[in-house]
Design an enzyme around this catalytic site. Structure first.
Site, PDB file in Angstrom:
ATOM      1  N   GLU A  34       0.842  -1.189   0.000  1.00 45.40           N
ATOM      2  CA  GLU A  34       0.000   0.000   0.000  1.00 45.40           C
ATOM      3  C   GLU A  34       0.887   1.252   0.000  1.00 45.40           C
ATOM      4  O   GLU A  34       1.829   1.329   0.798  1.00 45.40           O
ATOM      5  CB  GLU A  34      -0.911   0.027   1.233  1.00 45.40           C
ATOM      6  CG  GLU A  34      -1.977   1.100   1.141  1.00 45.40           C
ATOM      7  CD  GLU A  34      -2.921   1.096   2.337  1.00 45.40           C
ATOM      8  OE1 GLU A  34      -4.100   1.420   2.178  1.00 45.40           O
ATOM      9  OE2 GLU A  34      -2.469   0.769   3.449  1.00 45.40           O
ATOM     10  N   GLY A  88       2.719   1.425  11.364  1.00 41.85           N
ATOM     11  CA  GLY A  88       2.458   0.625  12.554  1.00 41.85           C
ATOM     12  C   GLY A  88       2.148  -0.809  12.199  1.00 41.85           C
ATOM     13  O   GLY A  88       2.613  -1.748  12.849  1.00 41.85           O
ATOM     14  N   GLU A 123      -2.705  -4.225   6.710  1.00 42.34           N
ATOM     15  CA  GLU A 123      -3.815  -5.168   6.736  1.00 42.34           C
ATOM     16  C   GLU A 123      -3.803  -6.171   5.595  1.00 42.34           C
ATOM     17  O   GLU A 123      -4.850  -6.502   5.013  1.00 42.34           O
ATOM     18  CB  GLU A 123      -5.139  -4.402   6.725  1.00 42.34           C
ATOM     19  CG  GLU A 123      -5.433  -3.619   5.445  1.00 42.34           C
ATOM     20  CD  GLU A 123      -4.997  -2.173   5.459  1.00 42.34           C
ATOM     21  OE1 GLU A 123      -5.523  -1.375   4.668  1.00 42.34           O
ATOM     22  OE2 GLU A 123      -4.109  -1.831   6.255  1.00 42.34           O
ATOM     23  N   ASN A 124      -2.656  -6.743   5.234  1.00 42.47           N
ATOM     24  CA  ASN A 124      -2.639  -7.783   4.222  1.00 42.47           C
ATOM     25  C   ASN A 124      -3.630  -8.883   4.607  1.00 42.47           C
ATOM     26  O   ASN A 124      -3.666  -9.313   5.762  1.00 42.47           O
ATOM     27  CB  ASN A 124      -1.239  -8.392   4.107  1.00 42.47           C
ATOM     28  CG  ASN A 124      -0.163  -7.345   3.970  1.00 42.47           C
ATOM     29  OD1 ASN A 124      -0.226  -6.476   3.117  1.00 42.47           O
ATOM     30  ND2 ASN A 124       0.834  -7.411   4.840  1.00 42.47           N
ATOM     31  N   HIS A 135      -7.372  -2.742  14.952  1.00 34.61           N
ATOM     32  CA  HIS A 135      -7.510  -1.921  13.742  1.00 34.61           C
ATOM     33  C   HIS A 135      -7.291  -2.778  12.493  1.00 34.61           C
ATOM     34  O   HIS A 135      -8.103  -2.769  11.560  1.00 34.61           O
ATOM     35  CB  HIS A 135      -6.493  -0.771  13.799  1.00 34.61           C
ATOM     36  CG  HIS A 135      -6.482   0.135  12.603  1.00 34.61           C
ATOM     37  ND1 HIS A 135      -6.925   1.426  12.651  1.00 34.61           N
ATOM     38  CD2 HIS A 135      -6.059  -0.065  11.332  1.00 34.61           C
ATOM     39  CE1 HIS A 135      -6.785   1.993  11.459  1.00 34.61           C
ATOM     40  NE2 HIS A 135      -6.254   1.099  10.645  1.00 34.61           N
ATOM     41  N   GLU A 136      -6.198  -3.534  12.478  1.00 31.87           N
ATOM     42  CA  GLU A 136      -5.888  -4.346  11.298  1.00 31.87           C
ATOM     43  C   GLU A 136      -6.904  -5.464  11.118  1.00 31.87           C
ATOM     44  O   GLU A 136      -7.275  -5.809   9.986  1.00 31.87           O
ATOM     45  CB  GLU A 136      -4.475  -4.911  11.397  1.00 31.87           C
ATOM     46  CG  GLU A 136      -3.385  -3.872  11.587  1.00 31.87           C
ATOM     47  CD  GLU A 136      -3.439  -2.741  10.571  1.00 31.87           C
ATOM     48  OE1 GLU A 136      -3.758  -2.995   9.390  1.00 31.87           O
ATOM     49  OE2 GLU A 136      -3.173  -1.592  10.961  1.00 31.87           O
TER      50      GLU A 136
END
Length: 864
Positions: free
Chosen positions: A126, A266, A269-270, A300-301
């Site tokens: 990303e 940080g 999200e793969n 979050h991820e």
């Protein structure tokens, strides 16, 4: 050819022209340290007779075969794109290429562990770096399946989005991993992580009865420090919460979480293979704020597996929704389903303050931003995209109801699974589930920029009885929109019998327009402190009236709860940041009250803002004395804290940063000898580096001491600390060496470059770095054009002149006036740094004026 900066118009045209079915990607990771071969087969449909291009940042292209016909790589490839002419309805493209390993945290990053010489790889794609690992149609709405085949050392772990297969022996010491095809997904959430990582496992049962295998991975030299129990616990709590709230089972086959070296963000999200920065492995004692932030990041991820991976934005203008949703849901999950029940206080102290600051910059933008090209999105991972967006979603949920909001999400996921959407698709489902019309809400909150400020306007009679009370709302310069807010007004009184600052009254109401009368408060006794936006319902800054500010100065630590205290902290900082109140008052407020703060993140934020005030906002005439006094107070706070407490640890580290007098530096030198260390403070490896860096910056230690420390700690973390310490050496030669390594040569990997930048301005003599102000404006454009985005952004942000003055503001303006307008990312960074300098100049003037008034007042008192 246009190059690497894909535009939205190009992406839209390509999406109209083609539809991608599948990729088969074969990589050989055994061919050396600089490059690796990739064989990529893409199956796609197209409008017959049309042409397009595939993105591929390559070292070389050996062959391009389209529908069985060989194309000349010299004619169709320029190292960034491969042109594809004469397309058929059904197409198969085969590209044989050689790709670069990266040391920038982009593409396929290669790292050699100094502790054992082992090689570790990981991907980071990303926004648009998949094309650095294999040729790809690099845009989120051209989803496809991905089938990876990876040849590597047989002793490695090889991890991707699908479960890792049993490797097949290829030759002596070499094996091949043939992964099954992924579900349909965007290319930027595909992943490859490979190397001798160590692994620990667990599992859970999903809502649909499947067993989901969980994996945790880290380098051998860090594995012993990984807190697997905590990571698995938070992960399982997240699965439970999200599956229950969304009503949709986890969409992938397994869930791995991998700590990888030299990571820029940080986490990422793969799909089914989330990567994390290694600083979330704590080899030394962390602040509790850091532990809680890790929990938020894990959640979050995980939220992205549904919102982002299962359903994905069509283009990057909806990046905010992706990130805001994950930020909101992770905080909600933390507060409602983990032991971190104070998560909304943490959010107010940390994330929301970030949003407020970002929203006041000259580059502020609506939450729903226009993103014309990739360069625009690369600088848009900001406090509006994350924090303001999450704050606004919190307001929306409060308005429509959490149950209704989640019902809308269930419909949204069910209707759009494995596809791409726009904001309107979500709004339709939320309106249907809640029965509310969200058009006006969207227009006011998502399509306009800026933050409103709420100010109490109150009068009282001689007996202290309120005769009028209204809430004034103001916009900010250039962004005058006034918005509706649901707010609570809290009255607080300091009770002599308990010593507490307790809420005695709460009134909740809607605020809209310039002035909102609050008749419910008329006739009541004026309290010691009036708190607008009590309970933090609204996204708005607040001001304290004079009486409330005086109460806060004396009793901020006496609040019964942490959230109202966090709101007062924020109001005090906003007043200084906006040039309304003098920085000296803020310094006194923090030092007098931070020892009473119970929330670790609030302590961390206040100490960080204290650094900003001390470094930039004080009147020059008394700045040094205030800094010396502040360091001494931080030492007293350290001594007064409970041994081994989070407070003690944070105050001790703050003292190391702020120590500046001979006596204070001598105290730090004693720590290096093991003398005078407070009970409860452990001089672990990372703390010893902090002590050494403080002594280096003060001229008490030097290059030989740094080299000796690095021999003792021959790790990546040690190399990062050494880069900071080396850059902090207070000699012209050391500063020139750092500038040469970072700016002229670009010789450092991403993590060490960032560390060196952090050390460059560390020190007690601004004259050492003064010559580099002009050189920044001379060199930064070339850096921006020649380096990858991550490295260029580190330099453009981190090496902007730090001695904020009107000269810096003016120099920045001259630079901006002559800058190529196509370099919009660099323009934005310099505009934001210029704004920081301009605010500092104003703050210094306000502080000087207050100091002058104080001197005059003192003189008049003496004369009388």
């Amino acid at each position: 050819m246009p190059g690497t900066n894909l535009t939205r118009a190009e992406a839209a045209q390509r999406a109209r022209t083609i539809s991608v079915e599948s990729y088969r990607v074969a990589l050989d990771l055994t061919r050396g340290a600089e490059t690796f071969p990739a064989r990529t087969t893409v199956v796609f449909t197209a409008e017959p007779g049309s042409e397009t291009f595939i993105d591929a940042i390559t070292a070389s292209v050996e062959s391009v075969t389209l529908n069985g016909e060989s194309l000349d790589p010299a004619e169709v490839s320029d190292g960034e794109r491969i042109q594809l002419p004469g397309l058929a309805e059904h197409n198969e493209l085969v590209v044989e290429s050689t790709m670069f390993y990266m040391n920038t945290g982009e593409g396929l990053h290669r790292f050699v562990d100094p502790a054992d010489g082992e090689v570790y790889l990981y991907s980071q794609f990303e926004v648009a770096d998949t094309r650095r690992m294999f040729p790809v149609f690099e845009q989120p709405d051209l989803k496809a399946t991905f089938e990876f085949s990876v040849t590597a050392s047989q002793n490695w772990q090889v991890v991707s989005n699908q479960p890792s297969p049993e490797p097949v022996a290829v030759s002596d010491g070499v094996a091949r991993w043939d992964f099954s095809p992924t579900p349909v997904m965007s290319c930027y959430v595909t992943a490859l992580v490979a190397g001798p990582y160590l692994k620990t496992t667990d599992s859970l049962v999903s809502a649909d009865g499947r067993t989901i295998d969980l994996g945790l991975f880290a380098r051998r030299s860090l594995f012993e420090h990984m807190d697997a129990d905590e990571m698995f616990e938070i992960t399982k709590q997240g699965f439970e919460f999200y599956e229950s709230q969304f009503g949709v089972p986890y969409p992938f086959e397994k869930y791995d979480q991998l700590f990888v070296p030299q990571f820029n963000a940080g986490a990422m999200e793969n799909a089914g293979a989330v990567t994390f920065v290694e600083s979330y492995i704590f080899r030394s004692k962390p602040a509790q704020a850091r532990v809680e932030r890790r929990a938020i990041t894990v959640l979050h991820e995980l939220a992205h597996m549904w919102f982002g991976d299962l359903v994905t934005m069509r283009w990057w203008n909806d990046l905010w929704l992706n990130e805001s949703f994950a930020e909101y849901m992770s905080t909600l999950a933390c507060a409602q389903n983990t032991r971190y029940t104070n998560a909304w206080t943490t959010f107010a102290a940390g994330e929301k303050s970030w949003g407020y600051a970002q929203d006041q910059l000259p580059t502020t933008h609506p939450i729903k931003a226009e993103i014309p090209d990739l360069e625009a999105v690369l600088v848009n991972f900001d406090g509006i995209t994350y924090a303001k967006g999450a704050s606004v979603l919190k307001q929306l949920v409060a308005w429509v109801g959490q149950k209704e909001f989640m019902a809308g999400l269930n419909r949204y996921f069910g209707k759009h699974a494995w596809s791409n959407t726009e904001l309107s698709d979500l709004m339709v489902e939320l309106e249907a589930a809640s029965g509310r019309d969200l058009k006006q809400w969207s227009e006011r909150w998502l399509e306009t920029a800026g933050v409103n400020t709420l100010i109490p306007r109150m009068t009282a009679d001689a007996d202290g009885v309120i005769t009028s009370f209204a809430i004034e709302q103001i916009g900010q310069e250039g962004h005058p929109t006034l918005r509706p807010h649901r707010v609570a007004v809290g009255f607080y009184d300091h009770r002599e019998d308990t010593g507490r600052l307790s809420r005695t009254l709460r009134v909740e109401l809607d605020v809209d327009g310039e002035l909102t009368q609050v008749p419910d408060l008329v006739g009541r006794e004026r309290p010691d402190l009036v708190l607008l936006n009590d309970d933090d319902l609204a996204y708005a800054k607040i001001r304290l009236d004079e009486c409330s500010l005086a109460t806060a100065m004396n009793h901020l630590g006496d609040f019964d709860e942490s959230l109202p205290r966090s709101l007062v902290w924020a109001a005090a900082w906003d007043s200084v940041h906006d040039g309304v109140s003098p920085a000296s008052d803020y310094v006194r407020l923090v030092l007098a009250n931070v020892g009473h703060e119970t929330d670790s993140t609030a302590v961390q934020v206040q100490l960080r803002q204290l650094d900003t005030a001390l470094d930039h906002y004080l009147a020059p005439e008394h700045a040094q004395q205030v800094r010396e006094d502040a360091a001494e107070t931080l030492w007293r706070l350290t001594e007064d804290s409970e041994a081994g407490s989070d407070h003690q640890w944070q105050f001790f580290r703050a003292f190391l940063r702020r120590a500046c007098t001979d006596a204070q530096i001598e105290r730090v030198a004693g720590f290096a000898r093991g003398e005078g260390v407070p009970d409860g403070v452990e001089l672990d490896t990372d703390t010893r580096w902090s002590v050494l860096t403080a002594l280096v910056a003060a001229g008490r230690k030097g290059a030989e001491d740094i080299a000796a420390a690095l021999r003792e700690d021959n790790t990546e973390t040690g190399a990062i600390a050494a880069a900071t310490a080396s850059a902090a050496i207070p000699t012209p030669e050391a500063k020139a060496d750092t500038w040469r390594l970072v700016v002229e040569q670009g010789a450092l990997p991403n993590s060490q470059q960032q560390a060196a930048i952090a050390g460059f301005f560390r020190g007690h003599d601004d004259a050492l770095v003064a010559p580099y102000a002009a050189r920044y404006f001379q060199d930064v454009t070339g850096v921006w054009r020649e380096r990858t985005h991550e490295l260029a952004q580190q330099i453009a942000v981190g090496l902007f002149p730090r001695a904020f003055s009107q000269d810096v503001v003016d120099d920045a303006q001259r630079f901006l006036d002559s800058l190529d307008p196509e370099l919009s990312g660099l323009q934005r960074i310099v505009l934001e740094r210029q704004d920081s300098a301009r605010r500092a100049v104003r703050a210094q003037q306000v502080d000087a004026s207050a100091m002058g008034e104080s001197t005059t007042s003192d003189g008049e008192g003496a004369a009388r």
